[in-house]
Design a protein around this motif. Structure first.
Motif, mmCIF file in Angstrom:
data_model
loop_
_atom_site.group_PDB
_atom_site.id
_atom_site.type_symbol
_atom_site.label_atom_id
_atom_site.label_comp_id
_atom_site.label_asym_id
_atom_site.label_seq_id
_atom_site.Cartn_x
_atom_site.Cartn_y
_atom_site.Cartn_z
ATOM 1 N N TYR A 1 0.265 -1.396 0.278
ATOM 2 C CA TYR A 1 -0.322 -0.141 -0.151
ATOM 3 C C TYR A 1 1.395 1.484 -0.112
ATOM 4 O O TYR A 1 2.165 1.069 0.355
ATOM 5 C CB TYR A 1 -0.824 0.117 0.749
ATOM 6 N N ALA A 2 0.620 2.254 -0.346
ATOM 7 C CA ALA A 2 1.074 3.639 -0.483
ATOM 8 C C ALA A 2 0.950 3.909 0.900
ATOM 9 O O ALA A 2 0.531 3.687 1.793
ATOM 10 C CB ALA A 2 0.308 4.463 -1.088
ATOM 11 N N GLU A 3 1.881 4.950 0.998
ATOM 12 C CA GLU A 3 3.173 5.189 2.343
ATOM 13 C C GLU A 3 2.417 6.717 3.056
ATOM 14 O O GLU A 3 1.741 7.150 2.056
ATOM 15 C CB GLU A 3 4.082 5.063 2.489
ATOM 16 N N ASN A 4 2.270 6.787 3.588
ATOM 17 C CA ASN A 4 1.643 7.773 4.895
ATOM 18 C C ASN A 4 0.053 8.410 4.688
ATOM 19 O O ASN A 4 0.016 9.423 4.278
ATOM 20 C CB ASN A 4 2.475 9.168 4.054
ATOM 21 N N ILE A 5 -0.289 7.250 3.639
ATOM 22 C CA ILE A 5 -1.980 7.001 4.219
ATOM 23 C C ILE A 5 -3.083 5.795 4.701
ATOM 24 O O ILE A 5 -2.280 5.156 4.109
ATOM 25 C CB ILE A 5 -2.291 8.051 2.700
ATOM 26 N N PRO A 6 -3.992 6.194 5.075
ATOM 27 C CA PRO A 6 -4.873 4.805 5.129
ATOM 28 C C PRO A 6 -4.180 4.135 4.673
ATOM 29 O O PRO A 6 -4.985 3.883 3.083
ATOM 30 C CB PRO A 6 -5.986 5.676 5.413
ATOM 31 N N ILE A 7 -4.214 2.546 5.131
ATOM 32 C CA ILE A 7 -4.785 1.362 3.738
ATOM 33 C C ILE A 7 -5.846 1.277 3.631
ATOM 34 O O ILE A 7 -6.671 1.495 4.238
ATOM 35 C CB ILE A 7 -4.125 0.464 5.184
ATOM 36 N N SER A 8 -6.359 0.868 1.821
ATOM 37 C CA SER A 8 -7.537 1.147 1.650
ATOM 38 C C SER A 8 -7.113 0.299 0.554
ATOM 39 O O SER A 8 -6.400 0.383 -0.373
ATOM 40 C CB SER A 8 -8.485 2.330 1.516
ATOM 41 N N ALA A 9 -8.501 0.057 -0.309
ATOM 42 C CA ALA A 9 -8.612 -1.106 -1.761
ATOM 43 C C ALA A 9 -7.915 0.166 -2.393
ATOM 44 O O ALA A 9 -7.357 -0.384 -3.007
ATOM 45 C CB ALA A 9 -9.780 -1.457 -2.272
ATOM 46 N N GLU A 10 -8.428 1.122 -2.673
ATOM 47 C CA GLU A 10 -7.591 2.649 -3.541
ATOM 48 C C GLU A 10 -6.000 3.033 -3.259
ATOM 49 O O GLU A 10 -5.366 3.054 -3.883
ATOM 50 C CB GLU A 10 -8.529 3.873 -3.417
ATOM 51 N N THR A 11 -5.581 2.864 -2.356
ATOM 52 C CA THR A 11 -4.222 3.068 -1.966
ATOM 53 C C THR A 11 -3.789 1.453 -2.053
ATOM 54 O O THR A 11 -1.965 1.423 -2.067
ATOM 55 C CB THR A 11 -3.526 3.507 -0.631
ATOM 56 N N VAL A 12 -3.474 0.556 -2.871
ATOM 57 C CA VAL A 12 -3.090 -0.977 -3.262
ATOM 58 C C VAL A 12 -1.971 -0.352 -3.858
ATOM 59 O O VAL A 12 -2.527 0.538 -5.424
ATOM 60 C CB VAL A 12 -3.511 -1.869 -3.366
ATOM 61 N N THR A 13 -0.304 -0.725 -4.823
ATOM 62 C CA THR A 13 0.520 -0.416 -5.256
ATOM 63 C C THR A 13 0.725 -1.353 -5.905
ATOM 64 O O THR A 13 1.049 -1.452 -7.173
ATOM 65 C CB THR A 13 1.516 1.028 -4.036
ATOM 66 N N ASP A 14 0.867 -2.484 -4.842
ATOM 67 C CA ASP A 14 1.667 -3.343 -5.740
ATOM 68 C C ASP A 14 1.168 -5.159 -5.182
ATOM 69 O O ASP A 14 0.064 -4.486 -3.934
ATOM 70 C CB ASP A 14 3.568 -3.800 -5.287
ATOM 71 N N SER A 15 1.724 -5.804 -5.846
ATOM 72 C CA SER A 15 1.216 -7.266 -4.938
ATOM 73 C C SER A 15 2.271 -8.472 -4.908
ATOM 74 O O SER A 15 2.612 -8.621 -6.314
ATOM 75 C CB SER A 15 0.326 -7.815 -5.495
ATOM 76 N N THR A 16 2.271 -9.356 -3.975
ATOM 77 C CA THR A 16 3.450 -10.455 -4.330
ATOM 78 C C THR A 16 3.305 -11.813 -3.757
ATOM 79 O O THR A 16 2.004 -11.693 -3.190
ATOM 80 C CB THR A 16 4.540 -10.398 -2.725
ATOM 81 N N ARG A 17 3.662 -12.747 -4.927
ATOM 82 C CA ARG A 17 3.040 -13.899 -4.709
ATOM 83 C C ARG A 17 3.431 -14.773 -3.887
ATOM 84 O O ARG A 17 4.810 -15.172 -4.248
ATOM 85 C CB ARG A 17 2.264 -14.218 -6.175
ATOM 86 N N TYR A 18 3.165 -15.365 -3.142
ATOM 87 C CA TYR A 18 4.311 -16.481 -2.183
ATOM 88 C C TYR A 18 3.599 -18.190 -2.896
ATOM 89 O O TYR A 18 2.485 -18.121 -2.428
ATOM 90 C CB TYR A 18 4.403 -16.439 -1.042
ATOM 91 N N GLY A 19 4.527 -18.655 -2.547
ATOM 92 C CA GLY A 19 4.282 -20.115 -2.839
ATOM 93 C C GLY A 19 4.436 -20.717 -1.510
ATOM 94 O O GLY A 19 4.605 -20.440 -0.540
ATOM 95 N N ALA A 20 3.659 -22.200 -1.792
ATOM 96 C CA ALA A 20 3.488 -23.162 -0.812
ATOM 97 C C ALA A 20 4.279 -22.846 0.128
ATOM 98 O O ALA A 20 5.469 -23.934 -0.681
ATOM 99 C CB ALA A 20 2.677 -24.048 -1.859
ATOM 100 N N GLY A 21 4.379 -22.815 1.194
ATOM 101 C CA GLY A 21 5.866 -23.009 2.073
ATOM 102 C C GLY A 21 6.117 -21.738 2.462
ATOM 103 O O GLY A 21 7.313 -21.822 3.500
ATOM 104 N N GLN A 22 6.498 -21.736 1.471
ATOM 105 C CA GLN A 22 7.325 -20.392 2.111
ATOM 106 C C GLN A 22 6.796 -18.965 2.476
ATOM 107 O O GLN A 22 5.497 -18.807 2.947
ATOM 108 C CB GLN A 22 7.269 -19.169 0.568
#
Length: 756
Positions: free
Chosen positions: A440-461
């Motif tokens: 999420y973007a920094e210095n503002i409240p977390i929300s669906a509108e402040t998503v900047t990226d995502s990371t996918r982790y595999g099973a067991g990671q």
């Protein structure tokens, strides 16, 4: 020192050498280490609940190991509560903040609808409260219900109630010991930040088969135990409820049209191939079903399986290996035509443990161990049922986590007046994939509108890791023969969280693991106490004070949507908590009239910590938590009457829980809207209640093995309409308040317990 019947060790048993008056007391393994000149000795051995024994022992110049057997005298007494503690253990032991329940006395207590209840008995003790009448769970020293580690034969119970909180979900007939630790408990245990409740089931009888049980207005229970062979015993029991006929008798239509059912069952096998080895397998299952009028069916179940091998390596060295499985599952069925669905959630825990107990000598004991836990959680899944349902399927991704722990614990009697108990636990936790984590973007409240990226982790990671030390320390100073001063301090960590925005536990609550945005809860507690016994332990006096600081508590944004939310971090808030209080207690343990009186002054406060003004609750200041009750008073009394009659009574009083009332009105889009500006700024009216019960034991003599106990009770004797909640509605340009009482009148009951 062993029980002559069960061959189990007898902690606390005493040995006295007549020639020299040299004596000692057995440790937790039933072992006494004693140095004495060689010769022929006359030895007296004794233990509470056992016949005193006199034996002659020939002691040579070499080391000698002797096993002394004590015969239980329970068949010669009215009803013996055998304890592995001294009568003055409250003064002489190093532990403080301890509560032990007497199971025979529990069955004579006046309770709602006549069913003996372990958790209801605990809420009559100092420092233990509940969210309200009929509410699930219990609260200890300002902690939430999910912060209590409840273990049945070593396995955790994630739900502790039947019928939405009216009954505890453990059959008291199956239980041998109930021990609640309110303060810094042993480093052997971790995973919760408030309290530790240990419940252990009984072993099967080795002498012969027995049958016992009981019947009350809404439930029946039965238990059978005995020897399958000389080395194998069985204990099996079950309980079932049938409250529907009572629900139909209620004049309130919503209650009258409700339906409820539950059952629970226990099984325990104990195999003793020799004196050094004991293998046990215990299982537990419970099921609840509840139907509200019209459109919803609730069902929830718990399953527990525990296997343990106990090996006595040497007389002063014991190894325990334990494997366990525990789960809690919830199902909600919607039955409205066109909107039929099933919602489900669950939590599973698999664990392996190894514990080693070593007694160096009578004054020094050491305990070490390790454990590994694997968590698996489904926070929510919904799917349509039936061909005409318009519900769309939704499913949150399951969560997995791993927790590893190791501990060292020691108890050392430095002098006859000073005993030290110190422990150190280290826990390491990892939140595991597969998982998609949002940035999420920094210095503002977390929300669906402040998503900047995502990371996918595999099973067991490993997605996120936490860990740290958890020190524990306790000290006892004997300032007089029957007076001691105690102090304790400890830190605990918790990696699982119950997500709930209600005051009491409900079926829709679900569990969640700590992750990148939900750090583990941490609690630091210190406590001090003064304990004194009078008149040869007839009277017990105590005063305990405590202060607890909590980190990373969960709170919720206004209007938080929790169910089936795949990104809970967007509606959760981190908060700090603090709780403090003073507990006063007086008890009378002997005579025809026995009982206890306790009073507690306690506060539980919380403050939301966030840099964003719009997310702060009550301006970021500390405010009363949902379980804050400043004043609590409990009185229990038991009077032994002629002809095997017993009179029991309870009186309880406590401050009403905090509530949020509307304090204004504003117009939005032309419509009036109630304003709630400060959370928990008001309180529900205070609660108080008086219960009474009469019990009749049908035995003609103390040695009679087949008998029954009748209990007639009245719950809420003066029929007070204690408010459970107050809610507001707006009709015809007016705001009206309504008060809900769970039990608005007295409730008579009758119960029968039988023993064959």
């Amino acid at each position: 020192m062993r029980d002559a019947v069960t061959k189990k060790p007898l902690p606390g048993a005493s040995l006295l050498v007549a020639e020299t008056q040299l004596g000692a007391r057995a440790d937790s393994l039933g072992v006494i280490l004693l140095s004495h000149p060689p010769g022929t000795l006359t030895v007296y051995i004794s233990c509470v609940g056992y016949l005193r024994n006199r034996q002659t022992t020939v002691l040579s110049t070499n080391n000698k190991q002797v096993e002394y057997m004590l015969q239980p005298r329970s068949t010669n007494l009215d009803e013996v509560d055998v304890k592995a503690v001294r009568e003055d253990a409250n003064v002489r032991s190093v532990q403080m903040g301890q509560i032990q329940l007497s199971m025979p006395e529990l069955k004579r207590m006046p309770v709602v609808l006549g069913e003996p209840d372990i958790l209801k008995a605990l809420t009559l003790q100092a420092g233990v409260t509940t969210a309200g009448e009929g509410a699930g769970g219990f609260n200890v020293r300002g902690g939430r219900a999910d912060q209590n580690l409840v273990l049945l034969d070593g396995a955790p119970l994630f739900n502790t109630n039947h019928l939405l909180g009216f009954y505890s979900n453990v059959n008291p007939d199956m239980v041998q010991d109930v021990n609640l630790s309110k303060g810094a408990f042993s480093a052997q245990y971790g995973g919760r930040v408030s309290s530790l409740l240990l419940m252990s089931t009984r072993n099967g009888n080795r002498d012969g088969w027995r049958l016992s049980g009981g019947v009350s207005p809404v439930s029946a229970r039965v238990l059978v135990d005995g020897p399958i062979s000389k080395k194998l015993t069985l204990l099996a029991g079950g309980r079932v409820a049938f409250p529907n006929y009572l629900l139909r008798a209620f004049p309130v239509q919503s209650v009258k049209n409700s339906r409820a059912f539950f059952y629970d069952a226990n099984l325990k096998l104990t195999y003793t191939p020799n004196e050094q080895n004991t293998i046990s397998l215990s299982a537990y299952r419970s099921q609840d079903d509840f139907k509200f009028p019209g459109d919803t069916l609730y069902g929830w179940q718990s399953n527990v399986l525990t296997g343990r091998w106990s090996y006595l390596v040497r007389p002063n060295l014991q190894l325990n290996l334990t494997g366990l499985y525990s789960d809690y599952r919830l199902n909600v069925d919607g039955i409205t035509p066109g909107l039929t669905f099933r919602f489900s959630s669950f939590i599973e825990q698999r664990e392996g443990k190894a514990d080693l107990f070593y007694t160096l000598n009578q004054k020094h004991k050491i305990q070490v161990g390790t454990n590994a836990i694997l968590y698996r959680i489904q926070t929510g899944e919904a799917e349509p049922t039936g061909q005409n349902s318009s519900i769309n399927p939704r499913r949150n991704e399951p969560e997995q986590g791993r927790e590893l722990g190791a501990y060292l614990n020691t108890e050392w009697e430095l002098t006859p007046q000073i005993t030290l108990q110190a422990g150190l636990r280290y826990s390491a936790y990892a939140y595991l994939g597969p998982r998609t984590v949002y940035q999420y973007a920094e210095n503002i409240p977390i929300s669906a509108e402040t998503v900047t990226d995502s990371t996918r982790y595999g099973a067991g990671q490993t997605v996120q890791a936490y860990g740290g030390l958890e020190p524990r320390l306790a000290l006892r100073i004997q300032v007089a023969k029957a007076t001691s001063l105690k102090a304790s301090a400890g830190r605990t960590r918790q990696y699982v969280n119950l997500i709930s925005n209600t005051t009491a536990i409900t079926p829709l609550d679900f569990w969640k693991l700590s992750d990148r945005y939900v750090p583990p809860q941490i609690a630091d507690q210190v406590s001090v106490g003064l304990f004194q016994n009078l008149r040869d332990n007839m009277f017990e006096l105590s005063i305990e004070g405590y202060y607890k600081r909590l980190q990373n508590q969960l709170d919720y944004r206004f209007g938080a949507d929790l169910v089936l939310n795949p990104a809970l971090e967007r509606v959760l808030l981190q908060a700090a908590g603090r709780a403090y209080g003073v507990e006063f207690g007086i008890g009378k343990n002997a005579g025809r009239l026995t009982g206890q009186l306790n009073y507690t002054y306690a506060r539980s406060l919380i403050a939301v910590q966030t840099p964003f003004d719009e997310l702060r609750v009550n301006g970021g200041q500390y405010y009363p938590s949902y379980i804050d009750r400043p004043h609590t008073l409990n009185l229990q009394a038991r009077w032994t009457l002629p002809h095997n009659w017993t009179f029991s009574t309870n009186f309880v009083y406590y401050t009403g829980v905090p509530a949020t009332y509307p304090d204004g009105l504003f117009i939005f889009n032309g419509e009036p809207v109630q304003d709630f500006s400060r959370r928990n700024a008001d309180r529900i009216p205070d609660y108080h209640r008086l219960d009474v019960a009469f019990s009749k034991d049908t035995r003609f003599n103390k040695a009679q093995k087949r008998y029954g106990i009748w209990t007639l009770g009245i719950y809420n004797l003066y029929a007070r309409k204690n408010p459970y909640s107050i809610y507001f509605t707006r009709t015809n340009q007016r705001t009206e308040a309504y008060r809900l009482a769970v039990f608005g009148t007295l409730i008579p009951s009758i119960a029968y317990n039988f023993y064959f």
